[in-house]
Design a protein around this motif. Structure first.
Motif, mmCIF file in Angstrom:
data_model
loop_
_atom_site.group_PDB
_atom_site.id
_atom_site.type_symbol
_atom_site.label_atom_id
_atom_site.label_comp_id
_atom_site.label_asym_id
_atom_site.label_seq_id
_atom_site.Cartn_x
_atom_site.Cartn_y
_atom_site.Cartn_z
ATOM 1 N N ASP A 25 -1.674 -3.815 10.862
ATOM 2 C CA ASP A 25 -2.589 -3.021 11.675
ATOM 3 C C ASP A 25 -3.839 -3.817 12.025
ATOM 4 O O ASP A 25 -4.504 -4.373 11.142
ATOM 5 C CB ASP A 25 -3.003 -1.752 10.920
ATOM 6 N N GLY A 26 -4.152 -3.884 13.321
ATOM 7 C CA GLY A 26 -5.363 -4.542 13.782
ATOM 8 C C GLY A 26 -5.217 -6.014 14.111
ATOM 9 O O GLY A 26 -6.157 -6.617 14.632
ATOM 10 N N LEU A 27 -4.045 -6.598 13.808
ATOM 11 C CA LEU A 27 -3.827 -8.021 14.055
ATOM 12 C C LEU A 27 -2.721 -8.223 15.083
ATOM 13 O O LEU A 27 -1.864 -7.361 15.256
ATOM 14 C CB LEU A 27 -3.450 -8.737 12.755
ATOM 15 N N ASP A 28 -2.746 -9.374 15.747
ATOM 16 C CA ASP A 28 -1.671 -9.704 16.680
ATOM 17 C C ASP A 28 -0.354 -9.846 15.922
ATOM 18 O O ASP A 28 -0.321 -10.451 14.850
ATOM 19 C CB ASP A 28 -1.976 -11.012 17.398
ATOM 20 N N PRO A 29 0.738 -9.319 16.456
ATOM 21 C CA PRO A 29 2.031 -9.398 15.763
ATOM 22 C C PRO A 29 2.585 -10.816 15.775
ATOM 23 O O PRO A 29 2.164 -11.668 16.560
ATOM 24 C CB PRO A 29 2.917 -8.442 16.565
ATOM 25 N N VAL A 30 3.576 -11.041 14.909
ATOM 26 C CA VAL A 30 4.235 -12.328 14.813
ATOM 27 C C VAL A 30 5.706 -12.150 15.156
ATOM 28 O O VAL A 30 6.295 -11.104 14.864
ATOM 29 C CB VAL A 30 4.068 -12.933 13.406
ATOM 30 N N ALA A 31 6.292 -13.146 15.800
ATOM 31 C CA ALA A 31 7.709 -13.048 16.190
ATOM 32 C C ALA A 31 8.362 -14.420 16.097
ATOM 33 O O ALA A 31 7.728 -15.455 16.308
ATOM 34 C CB ALA A 31 7.843 -12.494 17.605
ATOM 35 N N LEU A 32 9.655 -14.401 15.764
ATOM 36 C CA LEU A 32 10.442 -15.620 15.678
ATOM 37 C C LEU A 32 11.876 -15.296 16.072
ATOM 38 O O LEU A 32 12.420 -14.259 15.662
ATOM 39 C CB LEU A 32 10.419 -16.165 14.249
ATOM 40 N N THR A 33 12.485 -16.175 16.869
ATOM 41 C CA THR A 33 13.895 -16.042 17.223
ATOM 42 C C THR A 33 14.670 -17.207 16.639
ATOM 43 O O THR A 33 14.255 -18.367 16.783
ATOM 44 C CB THR A 33 14.072 -16.009 18.744
ATOM 45 N N VAL A 38 13.941 -6.672 11.923
ATOM 46 C CA VAL A 38 14.915 -7.644 12.409
ATOM 47 C C VAL A 38 15.784 -6.944 13.441
ATOM 48 O O VAL A 38 16.425 -5.925 13.133
ATOM 49 C CB VAL A 38 15.771 -8.208 11.262
ATOM 50 N N ASN A 39 15.757 -7.440 14.670
ATOM 51 C CA ASN A 39 16.504 -6.818 15.776
ATOM 52 C C ASN A 39 16.152 -5.337 15.914
ATOM 53 O O ASN A 39 17.004 -4.497 16.205
ATOM 54 C CB ASN A 39 18.007 -6.994 15.576
ATOM 55 N N GLY A 40 14.874 -5.017 15.667
ATOM 56 C CA GLY A 40 14.391 -3.654 15.816
ATOM 57 C C GLY A 40 14.575 -2.765 14.605
ATOM 58 O O GLY A 40 14.102 -1.620 14.603
ATOM 59 N N GLU A 41 15.238 -3.242 13.568
ATOM 60 C CA GLU A 41 15.464 -2.451 12.359
ATOM 61 C C GLU A 41 14.399 -2.809 11.315
ATOM 62 O O GLU A 41 14.258 -3.967 10.927
ATOM 63 C CB GLU A 41 16.845 -2.734 11.778
ATOM 64 N N VAL A 42 13.663 -1.795 10.845
ATOM 65 C CA VAL A 42 12.591 -2.029 9.878
ATOM 66 C C VAL A 42 13.178 -2.472 8.542
ATOM 67 O O VAL A 42 14.064 -1.812 7.997
ATOM 68 C CB VAL A 42 11.725 -0.767 9.686
ATOM 69 N N ARG A 43 12.672 -3.583 8.043
ATOM 70 C CA ARG A 43 13.114 -4.123 6.759
ATOM 71 C C ARG A 43 12.011 -4.061 5.695
ATOM 72 O O ARG A 43 12.289 -3.816 4.523
ATOM 73 C CB ARG A 43 13.552 -5.576 6.925
ATOM 74 N N GLN A 44 10.788 -4.351 6.101
ATOM 75 C CA GLN A 44 9.661 -4.347 5.169
ATOM 76 C C GLN A 44 8.599 -3.387 5.682
ATOM 77 O O GLN A 44 8.283 -3.384 6.877
ATOM 78 C CB GLN A 44 9.060 -5.753 5.029
ATOM 79 N N ASP A 45 8.029 -2.584 4.784
ATOM 80 C CA ASP A 45 7.036 -1.584 5.195
ATOM 81 C C ASP A 45 6.183 -1.224 3.988
ATOM 82 O O ASP A 45 6.677 -0.614 3.030
ATOM 83 C CB ASP A 45 7.733 -0.339 5.745
ATOM 84 N N ALA A 46 4.934 -1.639 4.000
ATOM 85 C CA ALA A 46 4.036 -1.420 2.862
ATOM 86 C C ALA A 46 2.611 -1.393 3.391
ATOM 87 O O ALA A 46 2.379 -1.315 4.606
ATOM 88 C CB ALA A 46 4.226 -2.529 1.820
ATOM 89 N N THR A 47 1.626 -1.458 2.503
ATOM 90 C CA THR A 47 0.233 -1.587 2.903
ATOM 91 C C THR A 47 -0.382 -2.756 2.146
ATOM 92 O O THR A 47 0.099 -3.165 1.079
ATOM 93 C CB THR A 47 -0.584 -0.317 2.612
ATOM 94 N N LEU A 103 -10.001 -4.800 5.116
ATOM 95 C CA LEU A 103 -8.532 -4.778 5.147
ATOM 96 C C LEU A 103 -7.995 -3.396 4.803
ATOM 97 O O LEU A 103 -6.992 -2.948 5.346
ATOM 98 C CB LEU A 103 -7.970 -5.824 4.183
ATOM 99 N N GLY A 104 -8.658 -2.742 3.854
ATOM 100 C CA GLY A 104 -8.291 -1.368 3.503
ATOM 101 C C GLY A 104 -6.809 -1.180 3.285
ATOM 102 O O GLY A 104 -6.126 -2.027 2.724
ATOM 103 N N GLY A 105 -6.290 -0.049 3.751
ATOM 104 C CA GLY A 105 -4.883 0.268 3.562
ATOM 105 C C GLY A 105 -4.042 -0.051 4.770
ATOM 106 O O GLY A 105 -3.093 0.686 5.099
ATOM 107 N N ARG A 106 -4.326 -1.139 5.446
ATOM 108 C CA ARG A 106 -3.600 -1.482 6.665
ATOM 109 C C ARG A 106 -2.106 -1.672 6.380
ATOM 110 O O ARG A 106 -1.720 -2.263 5.377
ATOM 111 C CB ARG A 106 -4.176 -2.747 7.291
ATOM 112 N N ARG A 107 -1.308 -1.186 7.299
ATOM 113 C CA ARG A 107 0.152 -1.299 7.171
ATOM 114 C C ARG A 107 0.603 -2.720 7.454
ATOM 115 O O ARG A 107 0.109 -3.373 8.381
ATOM 116 C CB ARG A 107 0.822 -0.335 8.148
#
Length: 231
Positions: free
Chosen positions: A218-226, A160-169, A151-155
């Motif tokens: 990083d490395g995983l399929d993204p998740v999405a919800l509408t 939400v609507n293209g605006e970054v809300r959460q960003d960590a590792t 897993l290391g330091g994966r982001r």
């Protein structure tokens, strides 16, 4: 006499790369596993041991779903999380055995009626109305642990609507994936079908009807919800 009185709605199985779909048994969730998120919610991390709540398997939906804004809340929040899928029995497992029990990883959303969760906290009541919400456990396709690697330091991030809300590792997690499995296996006979949502980083916030939520690791399929209009 055989059969049942009625049929229950089918619980979705999660697509798994290179294998049959992964059926959902139980959903465990880790609370306050990122110190910055705990702080933004006015809490401190209990570094003696992780703690948990659960979501009903019936609350699960797959990535890409369009679901109605839930009833009973005016403050519905997103929480982006790493999900672990258990692949073999684990009971009172040491760290090495716990690590071997993790079959796959994926991206997930732990959607939360924050106002109801907060009210329950104030009255020292369970969080069920805030956390165990229909369509609130959102799962992207899984990737086998052996194919993903460390897993290391994966982001880990969410927009939400293209605006970054959460960003960590993932290094920001207080309790690592094997530590969580080892600890939880002291209280449950973990088995294939069990999913563990490992907590969310800082930056949680409200969403509204019409919003498109997307997250990734990083490395995983993204998740999405509408979110559609409420029913």
């Amino acid at each position: 006499m055989t059969g049942t009185l009625f049929d229950l709605p089918e619980i979705p199985a999660i697509p798994l790369k290179g294998a049959s779909a992964y059926p959902i048994g139980r959903i465990f969730c880790v609370g306050r596993n990122y110190a910055a998120h705990a702080a933004e919610m006015g809490n401190e991390v209990d570094r003696e041991a992780p703690f948990y709540f659960t979501k009903s398997p019936a609350s699960a939906v797959l990535s890409g779903a369009v679901v109605p804004f839930p009833p009973g809340t005016r403050d519905y929040h997103h929480e982006m999380e790493l999900v672990m899928a258990i692949g073999q029995p684990a009971f009172r497992a040491d760290i090495e055995t716990a690590a071997a029990a993790i079959y796959a990883y994926g991206c997930g959303l732990d959607m939360t009626r924050r106002d109801l969760q907060g009210a329950a906290k104030e009255k020292r009541r369970p969080w069920s109305l805030g956390k165990d919400v229909e369509n609130s456990a959102v799962f992207a396709p899984l990737t086998r642990a052996e194919d993903l690697g460390p897993l290391g330091g994966r982001r880990i991030h969410l927009s939400v609507n293209g605006e970054v809300r959460q960003d960590a590792t993932l290094d920001d997690m207080v309790w690592s994936a094997p530590e969580i499995v080892s600890h939880l296996s002291g209280y449950y006979h973990l088995r294939p079908g069990d999913l563990i949502m490992t907590g969310t980083p800082a930056g949680v916030g409200p969403v509204n009807p019409g919003d498109i939520i997307s997250g990734g690791i990083d490395g995983l399929d993204p998740v999405a919800l509408t979110l559609a209009d409420p029913e």
